[in-house]
Design an enzyme around this catalytic site. Structure first.
Site, mmCIF file in Angstrom:
data_model
loop_
_atom_site.group_PDB
_atom_site.id
_atom_site.type_symbol
_atom_site.label_atom_id
_atom_site.label_comp_id
_atom_site.label_asym_id
_atom_site.label_seq_id
_atom_site.Cartn_x
_atom_site.Cartn_y
_atom_site.Cartn_z
ATOM 1 N N PHE A 11 0.834 -1.203 0.000
ATOM 2 C CA PHE A 11 0.000 0.000 0.000
ATOM 3 C C PHE A 11 0.868 1.252 0.000
ATOM 4 O O PHE A 11 1.869 1.330 0.716
ATOM 5 C CB PHE A 11 -0.876 0.063 1.260
ATOM 6 C CG PHE A 11 -2.086 -0.813 1.241
ATOM 7 C CD1 PHE A 11 -3.311 -0.329 0.807
ATOM 8 C CD2 PHE A 11 -2.013 -2.130 1.682
ATOM 9 C CE1 PHE A 11 -4.443 -1.132 0.816
ATOM 10 C CE2 PHE A 11 -3.133 -2.947 1.692
ATOM 11 C CZ PHE A 11 -4.352 -2.442 1.254
ATOM 12 N N ASP A 12 0.438 2.253 -0.756
ATOM 13 C CA ASP A 12 0.951 3.601 -0.583
ATOM 14 C C ASP A 12 0.226 4.223 0.612
ATOM 15 O O ASP A 12 -0.813 3.716 1.052
ATOM 16 C CB ASP A 12 0.701 4.398 -1.871
ATOM 17 C CG ASP A 12 1.127 5.845 -1.752
ATOM 18 O OD1 ASP A 12 2.244 6.094 -1.261
ATOM 19 O OD2 ASP A 12 0.346 6.730 -2.137
#
Length: 226
Positions: A11-12
């Site tokens: 995930f960013d």
């Protein structure tokens, strides 16, 4: 050659799990007001989202290394002062993380944000323990769109690139994933990608418009398996 089953999700942070759009925008507007008095359009500001702060400062203002550090301090002072009041989890993110863990996925965070505010944001919303690994701007000297941040996360969790999917909201996330051999997926609920270098880099193959849709995509990528 048979595709590897997807076992991990990278995930960013900004614009993907955490809605920091307004905070970043206002931090930039404040910085321009203090330095030049000429504030660019939202489109120009949004087009820089995901970049390393120092690089963007050089592009916007130029100057010596000392000048750049002074500009960064202006930005970060505003950012830090308003951080607690101006960030929020995107709807459905906490549920998505919980569902991924329940289904046995390994979850990591790959961000260009500094560790201090990354950890604070995760802790404030009670989701830090949901991640099996964290890679911030402090963990590598090479940043997105280069593959190293994603590869660093994969090393931490012991996964191969073909076993992972990366969910992010900027062209830098998408390109980082591609270069690392990870499947890129665009988080369509953010503002940044609308103004990014999409025309140059090309649209990602997969886009999800709500966090819940991401689970369906993972099932599809894994041949219908949960």
């Amino acid at each position: 050659m048979e595709e590897m089953k997807k076992k991990a999700v990278l995930f960013d942070f900004d614009g993907t799990i955490m809605d920091t759009n307004d905070l970043i925008n206002r931090s930039w507007r404040y910085t321009f007001e203090q330095i030049s008095g000429n504030v660019p359009s939202d489109e120009v500001i949004y087009s820089t989202y995901g970049e390393i702060l120092e690089d963007t400062m050089r592009d916007f203002f130029g100057g010596t290394d000392e000048d750049i550090q002074k500009h960064i301090e202006i930005y970060r002072s505003y950012h830090k002062k308003h951080f607690d009041e101006d960030i929020h989890l995107f709807p459905g993110i906490k549920e998505l993380l919980s569902d991924l863990k329940d289904r046995g996925y390994t979850v990591a965070l790959v961000t260009s944000r500094l560790a201090q505010t990354t950890y604070k944001g995760l802790d404030d919303f009670g989701i830090r323990e949901m991640f099996d690994a964290l890679v911030t701007a402090d963990d590598t000297d090479i940043h997105k769109p280069q593959p190293e941040p994603a590869l660093a996360a994969l090393r931490k969790i012991g996964m191969k690139p073909g076993e992972a999917v990366m969910l992010g909201d900027t062209w830098m996330d998408m390109e980082c994933a591609r270069r690392a051999g990870v499947t890129p997926v665009l988080a369509g609920w953010s503002e940044a990608y609308k103004y990014s270098k999409e025309k140059v880099m090309g649209k990602p193959e997969y886009t999800v418009h709500k966090p819940a849709e991401f689970l369906d995509l993972l099932d599809k990528l894994n041949g219908g398996e949960n």
